[in-house]
Design a protein around this motif. Sequence first.
Motif, PDB file in Angstrom:
ATOM      1  N   PRO A 247       0.956  -0.976  -0.016  1.00 22.96           N
ATOM      2  CA  PRO A 247       0.127  -0.016   0.080  1.00 22.96           C
ATOM      3  C   PRO A 247       0.762   1.247   0.164  1.00 22.96           C
ATOM      4  N   PRO A 248       0.131   2.477  -0.339  1.00 27.35           N
ATOM      5  CA  PRO A 248       1.097   3.568  -0.352  1.00 27.35           C
ATOM      6  C   PRO A 248       1.566   3.962   1.005  1.00 27.35           C
ATOM      7  N   PRO A 249       2.611   4.592   1.112  1.00 26.91           N
ATOM      8  CA  PRO A 249       2.921   5.271   2.287  1.00 26.91           C
ATOM      9  C   PRO A 249       1.787   5.908   3.335  1.00 26.91           C
ATOM     10  N   VAL A 250       1.877   5.519   4.477  1.00 21.05           N
ATOM     11  CA  VAL A 250       0.709   6.286   5.372  1.00 21.05           C
ATOM     12  C   VAL A 250       1.189   7.606   5.691  1.00 21.05           C
ATOM     13  N   ASP A 251       0.175   8.526   5.432  1.00 18.88           N
ATOM     14  CA  ASP A 251       0.250   9.961   5.582  1.00 18.88           C
ATOM     15  C   ASP A 251       0.213  10.192   7.334  1.00 18.88           C
ATOM     16  N   PRO A 252       1.257  10.643   7.714  1.00 15.91           N
ATOM     17  CA  PRO A 252       0.971  10.747   9.166  1.00 15.91           C
ATOM     18  C   PRO A 252       0.051  11.781   9.946  1.00 15.91           C
ATOM     19  N   THR A 253      -0.328  12.614   9.139  1.00 16.41           N
ATOM     20  CA  THR A 253      -1.218  13.691   9.388  1.00 16.41           C
ATOM     21  C   THR A 253      -2.790  13.064   9.799  1.00 16.41           C
ATOM     22  N   HIS A 254      -3.029  11.987   9.162  1.00 12.45           N
ATOM     23  CA  HIS A 254      -4.334  11.118   9.038  1.00 12.45           C
ATOM     24  C   HIS A 254      -4.389  10.202  10.122  1.00 12.45           C
ATOM     25  N   TRP A 255      -3.249   9.822  10.904  1.00 11.94           N
ATOM     26  CA  TRP A 255      -3.356   8.700  11.924  1.00 11.94           C
ATOM     27  C   TRP A 255      -2.785   9.220  13.143  1.00 11.94           C
ATOM     28  N   ALA A 256      -3.317   8.923  14.331  1.00 11.58           N
ATOM     29  CA  ALA A 256      -2.936   9.357  15.496  1.00 11.58           C
ATOM     30  C   ALA A 256      -3.925   8.623  16.517  1.00 11.58           C
ATOM     31  N   PRO A 257      -3.426   8.147  17.844  1.00 12.28           N
ATOM     32  CA  PRO A 257      -4.407   7.601  18.742  1.00 12.28           C
ATOM     33  C   PRO A 257      -5.592   8.344  18.998  1.00 12.28           C
ATOM     34  N   PRO A 258      -6.720   7.715  19.392  1.00 18.84           N
ATOM     35  CA  PRO A 258      -7.765   8.263  19.904  1.00 18.84           C
ATOM     36  C   PRO A 258      -7.675   8.910  21.393  1.00 18.84           C
ATOM     37  N   ASP A 259      -8.660   9.700  21.623  1.00 18.02           N
ATOM     38  CA  ASP A 259      -8.568  10.200  23.232  1.00 18.02           C
ATOM     39  C   ASP A 259      -9.046   9.326  23.910  1.00 18.02           C
ATOM     40  N   GLU A 260      -9.963   8.492  23.468  1.00 14.09           N
ATOM     41  CA  GLU A 260     -10.730   7.591  24.437  1.00 14.09           C
ATOM     42  C   GLU A 260     -10.879   6.121  23.870  1.00 14.09           C
ATOM     43  N   TRP A 261     -10.627   5.010  24.559  1.00 11.97           N
ATOM     44  CA  TRP A 261     -10.658   3.768  24.057  1.00 11.97           C
ATOM     45  C   TRP A 261     -12.275   3.094  24.450  1.00 11.97           C
ATOM     46  N   ILE A 262     -12.906   2.691  23.666  1.00  9.69           N
ATOM     47  CA  ILE A 262     -14.141   2.211  23.870  1.00  9.69           C
ATOM     48  C   ILE A 262     -14.166   0.717  24.260  1.00  9.69           C
ATOM     49  N   ASP A 263     -14.832   0.414  25.390  1.00 14.15           N
ATOM     50  CA  ASP A 263     -14.886  -1.070  25.667  1.00 14.15           C
ATOM     51  C   ASP A 263     -16.209  -1.523  25.597  1.00 14.15           C
ATOM     52  N   ASP A 264     -16.364  -2.844  25.273  1.00 11.48           N
ATOM     53  CA  ASP A 264     -17.688  -3.754  25.104  1.00 11.48           C
ATOM     54  C   ASP A 264     -18.560  -3.220  26.277  1.00 11.48           C
ATOM     55  N   GLY A 265     -19.700  -2.633  25.887  1.00 14.40           N
ATOM     56  CA  GLY A 265     -20.577  -2.670  27.055  1.00 14.40           C
ATOM     57  C   GLY A 265     -20.663  -1.159  27.736  1.00 14.40           C
ATOM     58  N   ASP A 266     -19.700  -0.284  27.183  1.00  9.31           N
ATOM     59  CA  ASP A 266     -19.845   1.222  27.633  1.00  9.31           C
ATOM     60  C   ASP A 266     -20.992   1.920  27.386  1.00  9.31           C
ATOM     61  N   GLU A 267     -21.511   2.818  28.343  1.00 11.49           N
ATOM     62  CA  GLU A 267     -22.535   3.488  28.142  1.00 11.49           C
ATOM     63  C   GLU A 267     -22.109   5.079  27.544  1.00 11.49           C
ATOM     64  N   ILE A 268     -22.592   5.490  26.353  1.00 16.12           N
ATOM     65  CA  ILE A 268     -22.117   7.034  26.125  1.00 16.12           C
ATOM     66  C   ILE A 268     -23.396   7.728  26.108  1.00 16.12           C
ATOM     67  N   VAL A 269     -23.277   8.715  26.981  1.00 16.13           N
ATOM     68  CA  VAL A 269     -24.383   9.757  26.972  1.00 16.13           C
ATOM     69  C   VAL A 269     -24.168  10.605  26.093  1.00 16.13           C
ATOM     70  N   VAL A 270     -25.397  10.844  25.253  1.00 14.95           N
ATOM     71  CA  VAL A 270     -25.303  12.093  24.462  1.00 14.95           C
ATOM     72  C   VAL A 270     -26.575  13.161  24.707  1.00 14.95           C
ATOM     73  N   GLY A 271     -26.311  14.398  24.734  1.00 13.67           N
ATOM     74  CA  GLY A 271     -27.511  15.097  24.890  1.00 13.67           C
ATOM     75  C   GLY A 271     -27.896  15.259  26.338  1.00 13.67           C
ATOM     76  N   VAL A 272     -28.877  16.155  26.653  1.00 15.16           N
ATOM     77  CA  VAL A 272     -29.151  16.380  28.175  1.00 15.16           C
ATOM     78  C   VAL A 272     -30.732  16.576  28.500  1.00 15.16           C
ATOM     79  N   GLY A 273     -31.033  16.528  29.443  1.00 18.52           N
ATOM     80  CA  GLY A 273     -32.780  16.598  29.841  1.00 18.52           C
ATOM     81  C   GLY A 273     -33.503  15.952  28.978  1.00 18.52           C
TER      82      GLY A 273
END
Length: 344
Positions: free
Chosen positions: A149-175
Amino acid sequence: MILDDDPDGDWTAPGVFRCAPGVHRIPLPLPNDGLRAVNVYAVEDGDGITLVDSGWALSEARDLLETALKTLGAGFGDVRRFLVTHSHRDHYTQAVVLRHEFGMRVALGRGERSGLDIILSDRADGSANQRRLARAGAHELLSRLGAGPPPVDPTHWAPPDEWIDDGDEIVVGVGERLRRLRAVATPGHTRGHVVFADEAADLLFSGDHVLPRITPSIALEPDPPANPLADFLTSLELMRSRPDAAMLPAHGPVGMRVHERVDELIAHHGVRLDASLAAVREGRRTASEVAAVLPWTRRGTALVDLDPFNAMLATLETASHLEVLVQRDVLTRSEQDGVDHYSL
């Protein structure tokens, strides 16, 4: 203009499509890709927006996403976070680029960590797939594929801020507009693929795990597991055991129910397992030989008529089917000169 989503319309057409209260589908282009588009979902999140998947880091995709957000009365600065189903470039890379500029958070399934580590170490040279093809006896196909494959563009790849685990509950919105998304690990397409279930709203953001018109590729990643198709089938059974929901897929139109499509996918792989077994009964011994006598795509295309990339996907999928038959004690596998041979 915001339109109500039409399951019978052209799902790749650019725009903003209301697919559920507080949820809008934004198709982004994939130039030179047979999939044509990827669906990014904008979910109301208080006075901001959470995006499920991000699109490929391409200028055309960025411009269309910016236009779509303006249609929703928002901009990149209003995006709180990306929830990414898996680390393929058409789902992950635009999130990385936009985070660098605007600071929103990016979350990704923990199972993607090993593959992402390989990409970030600049070792994503396609060698894992080359080794799998060699074991499949696909030496002629390897020569057709040529360089990796073509070389990886380093500006397109980085670790996430959070790792999601199986079963995690993610709250979106309020009220009154608060929603709870349950992350469900669905390995198979990739090691760390996750889907997001909103049971209260009868929705499933299904990523590439359950697609309405095609079957996803299996383990096309830098660090594939030993038996990815077995993982995928187990993940499909998991979806079948969970509450049914309206499917919001990453590629293809909305409108199907999860259980309906899961049943179709399980039946499809059952047919492919039977066809692979029949080919071995007729004397084919390697994954390459079996793939050569199976029909591919909806048009029943022969392997020899596929382009090299899709021929690779077909051969690796065949090897995965044969490995499932070994796991089920239907076939045995032996190695000869570095090539896996299968027999009854």
